[in-house]
Scaffold this motif. Structure first.
Motif, PDB file in Angstrom:
ATOM      1  N   HIS A  34      20.274  15.304  15.497  1.00  0.00           N
ATOM      2  CA  HIS A  34      19.268  14.555  16.253  1.00  0.00           C
ATOM      3  C   HIS A  34      19.806  13.156  16.540  1.00  0.00           C
ATOM      4  N   TYR A  38      20.984   5.691  24.329  1.00  0.00           N
ATOM      5  CA  TYR A  38      20.126   4.965  25.257  1.00  0.00           C
ATOM      6  C   TYR A  38      20.954   3.963  26.047  1.00  0.00           C
ATOM      7  N   PRO A  46      14.859   0.450  27.057  1.00  0.00           N
ATOM      8  CA  PRO A  46      15.901   1.479  26.921  1.00  0.00           C
ATOM      9  C   PRO A  46      15.550   2.728  27.720  1.00  0.00           C
ATOM     10  N   LEU A  48      16.572   6.859  27.892  1.00  0.00           N
ATOM     11  CA  LEU A  48      17.219   7.965  27.196  1.00  0.00           C
ATOM     12  C   LEU A  48      18.270   8.614  28.085  1.00  0.00           C
ATOM     13  N   TYR A  51      20.021  13.365  24.161  1.00  0.00           N
ATOM     14  CA  TYR A  51      19.293  13.600  22.917  1.00  0.00           C
ATOM     15  C   TYR A  51      19.853  14.849  22.249  1.00  0.00           C
ATOM     16  N   ASP A  52      19.590  14.969  20.953  1.00  0.00           N
ATOM     17  CA  ASP A  52      20.117  16.088  20.178  1.00  0.00           C
ATOM     18  C   ASP A  52      21.618  16.303  20.448  1.00  0.00           C
ATOM     19  N   TYR A  97      13.182  10.536   6.921  1.00  0.00           N
ATOM     20  CA  TYR A  97      12.195  10.900   7.950  1.00  0.00           C
ATOM     21  C   TYR A  97      11.947   9.741   8.906  1.00  0.00           C
ATOM     22  N   THR A  98      12.911   8.841   8.999  1.00  0.00           N
ATOM     23  CA  THR A  98      12.835   7.725   9.936  1.00  0.00           C
ATOM     24  C   THR A  98      14.027   7.828  10.885  1.00  0.00           C
ATOM     25  N   TYR A  99      14.263   6.766  11.639  1.00  0.00           N
ATOM     26  CA  TYR A  99      15.385   6.721  12.566  1.00  0.00           C
ATOM     27  C   TYR A  99      16.162   5.433  12.323  1.00  0.00           C
ATOM     28  N   PHE A 101      19.118   2.882  14.469  1.00  0.00           N
ATOM     29  CA  PHE A 101      19.856   2.613  15.697  1.00  0.00           C
ATOM     30  C   PHE A 101      21.237   2.072  15.384  1.00  0.00           C
TER      31      PHE A 101
ATOM     32  N   HIS B  35       6.617   6.222  18.662  1.00  0.00           N
ATOM     33  CA  HIS B  35       7.535   5.429  17.852  1.00  0.00           C
ATOM     34  C   HIS B  35       7.446   3.968  18.254  1.00  0.00           C
ATOM     35  N   VAL B  37       9.653   0.348  18.147  1.00  0.00           N
ATOM     36  CA  VAL B  37      11.000  -0.209  18.044  1.00  0.00           C
ATOM     37  C   VAL B  37      10.922  -1.666  18.465  1.00  0.00           C
ATOM     38  N   PHE B  47      14.357   0.240  14.537  1.00  0.00           N
ATOM     39  CA  PHE B  47      13.253   1.172  14.365  1.00  0.00           C
ATOM     40  C   PHE B  47      12.251   0.618  13.352  1.00  0.00           C
ATOM     41  N   TRP B  50       6.754   5.451  12.969  1.00  0.00           N
ATOM     42  CA  TRP B  50       6.170   6.394  13.930  1.00  0.00           C
ATOM     43  C   TRP B  50       4.823   6.897  13.446  1.00  0.00           C
ATOM     44  N   LYS B  59       5.066   7.175   9.267  1.00  0.00           N
ATOM     45  CA  LYS B  59       6.247   6.905   8.438  1.00  0.00           C
ATOM     46  C   LYS B  59       6.815   5.592   8.914  1.00  0.00           C
ATOM     47  N   TYR B  60       7.135   4.716   7.937  1.00  0.00           N
ATOM     48  CA  TYR B  60       7.630   3.395   8.275  1.00  0.00           C
ATOM     49  C   TYR B  60       9.043   3.176   7.749  1.00  0.00           C
ATOM     50  N   SER B  61       9.810   2.375   8.481  1.00  0.00           N
ATOM     51  CA  SER B  61      11.096   1.938   7.988  1.00  0.00           C
ATOM     52  C   SER B  61      10.875   1.134   6.711  1.00  0.00           C
ATOM     53  N   TYR B  95       8.604  -2.409  21.501  1.00  0.00           N
ATOM     54  CA  TYR B  95       8.484  -1.267  22.409  1.00  0.00           C
ATOM     55  C   TYR B  95       7.802  -0.102  21.700  1.00  0.00           C
ATOM     56  N   GLU B  99       7.478  10.775  22.026  1.00  0.00           N
ATOM     57  CA  GLU B  99       8.236  11.991  21.768  1.00  0.00           C
ATOM     58  C   GLU B  99       7.243  13.148  21.717  1.00  0.00           C
ATOM     59  N   TYR B 104      12.409  15.504  19.388  1.00  0.00           N
ATOM     60  CA  TYR B 104      13.389  14.414  19.207  1.00  0.00           C
ATOM     61  C   TYR B 104      13.849  13.824  20.544  1.00  0.00           C
ATOM     62  N   GLU B 105      13.069  14.033  21.581  1.00  0.00           N
ATOM     63  CA  GLU B 105      13.397  13.513  22.904  1.00  0.00           C
ATOM     64  C   GLU B 105      12.437  12.372  23.230  1.00  0.00           C
ATOM     65  N   TRP B 106      12.931  11.134  23.101  1.00  0.00           N
ATOM     66  CA  TRP B 106      12.107   9.964  23.380  1.00  0.00           C
ATOM     67  C   TRP B 106      12.270   9.612  24.850  1.00  0.00           C
ATOM     68  N   GLY B 107      11.681  10.391  25.711  1.00  0.00           N
ATOM     69  CA  GLY B 107      11.961  10.258  27.135  1.00  0.00           C
ATOM     70  C   GLY B 107      11.207   9.169  27.859  1.00  0.00           C
ATOM     71  N   TRP B 109       9.312   5.278  27.549  1.00  0.00           N
ATOM     72  CA  TRP B 109       9.168   4.045  26.794  1.00  0.00           C
ATOM     73  C   TRP B 109       8.172   3.122  27.495  1.00  0.00           C
ATOM     74  N   GLY B 110       7.487   2.308  26.722  1.00  0.00           N
ATOM     75  CA  GLY B 110       6.678   1.259  27.296  1.00  0.00           C
ATOM     76  C   GLY B 110       7.580   0.138  27.820  1.00  0.00           C
TER      77      GLY B 110
END
Lengths: 110, 119
Positions: A34, A38, A46, A48, A51-52, A97-99, A101, B35, B37, B47, B50, B59-61, B95, B99, B104-107, B109-110
């Motif tokens: 995953h 960007y 940003p 996209l 992805y994946d 379970y986070t992301y 960059f 999400h 960011v 990040f 989300w 879930k938070y960083s 931002y 998704e 997993y496709e963050w297509g 954005w604001g």
């Protein structure tokens, strides 16, 4: 969670190819497929591009491609165009379970 | 046309809180994750966390744990990000991104919301 490591800058002439690396750990890039990429021109949100690891959203030119080997992912841009000049960021899902960059790479078209 | 419309710029004093909204339209809100960011001036994307817009799970960083709360109002198709105990280092553009849950496709954005923290 430490940022993924990217080169600060890459450059190329129009028509050439460039590759941006994105290095993480087995808890992020190496552990999951995953990984996203960007594109961010100055002052914009940003966009996209991948992805994946290697999937292109609708509308993204096939000049953009992604790959991964171990803990390092890569974005390749072939047939470089002036409009590709921007900052590029990778991101990865993580074991928490986070992301996370990447540090970002400035692409310059000479 | 899917859109994420964020609230306007904010100026806050150190120690205050800020709540940024992200209004979603033209898709089924509850099938998505939203999400959050942020990007400090001249810095990388970071990040924050989300929310599953369907069941409200979050879930938070770790960096923001304890200071950030993400919520949603399904009737208003809007997600919110609240950051408390603001300091100057929180000055950034915030931002939201959408998704479709599990893709997993963050297509989308604001446009971003500038939050300035200054005394």
């Amino acid at each position: 969670q430490s940022a993924l490591t990217q080169p600060p800058s890459v450059s190329g002439s129009p028509g050439q190819s460039v590759t941006i690396s994105c290095t993480g750990t087995s808890s992020d890039v190496g552990g999951y497929n995953h990984v996203s990429w960007y594109q961010q021109p100055p002052g914009t949100a940003p966009k996209l591009m991948i992805y994946d690891v290697n999937n292109r959203p609708s509308g993204v030119p096939d000049r953009f491609s992604g790959s991964k080997s171990g803990n390092t992912a890569s974005l390749s841009i072939s047939g470089l165009q002036a409009e590709d000049e921007a900052d590029y960021y990778c991101s990865s899902y993580t074991s928490s379970y986070t992301y996370v960059f990447g540090t970002g790479t400035k692409v310059t078209v000479l | 046309q899917v859109q994420l419309v964020q609230s306007g710029a904010e100026v806050k004093k150190p120690g205050a809180s800020v709540k940024v909204s992200c209004k979603a339209s033209a898709y089924t809100f509850t099938t998505s994750a939203i999400h959050w960011v942020r990007q400090a001036p001249g810095q990388r994307l970071e990040f924050m966390g989300w929310i599953n817009a369907g069941n409200g799970n979050t879930k938070y960083s770790q960096k923001f744990q304890g200071r950030v709360t993400i919520t949603r109002d399904t009737s208003a198709t809007t997600a919110y990000m609240e950051l408390t105990n603001l300091r100057s280092e929180d000055t950034a553009v915030y931002y939201c991104a959408k998704e479709i849950w599990g893709t997993y496709e963050w297509g989308y954005w604001g446009h971003g919301t500038l939050v300035t923290v200054s005394s």
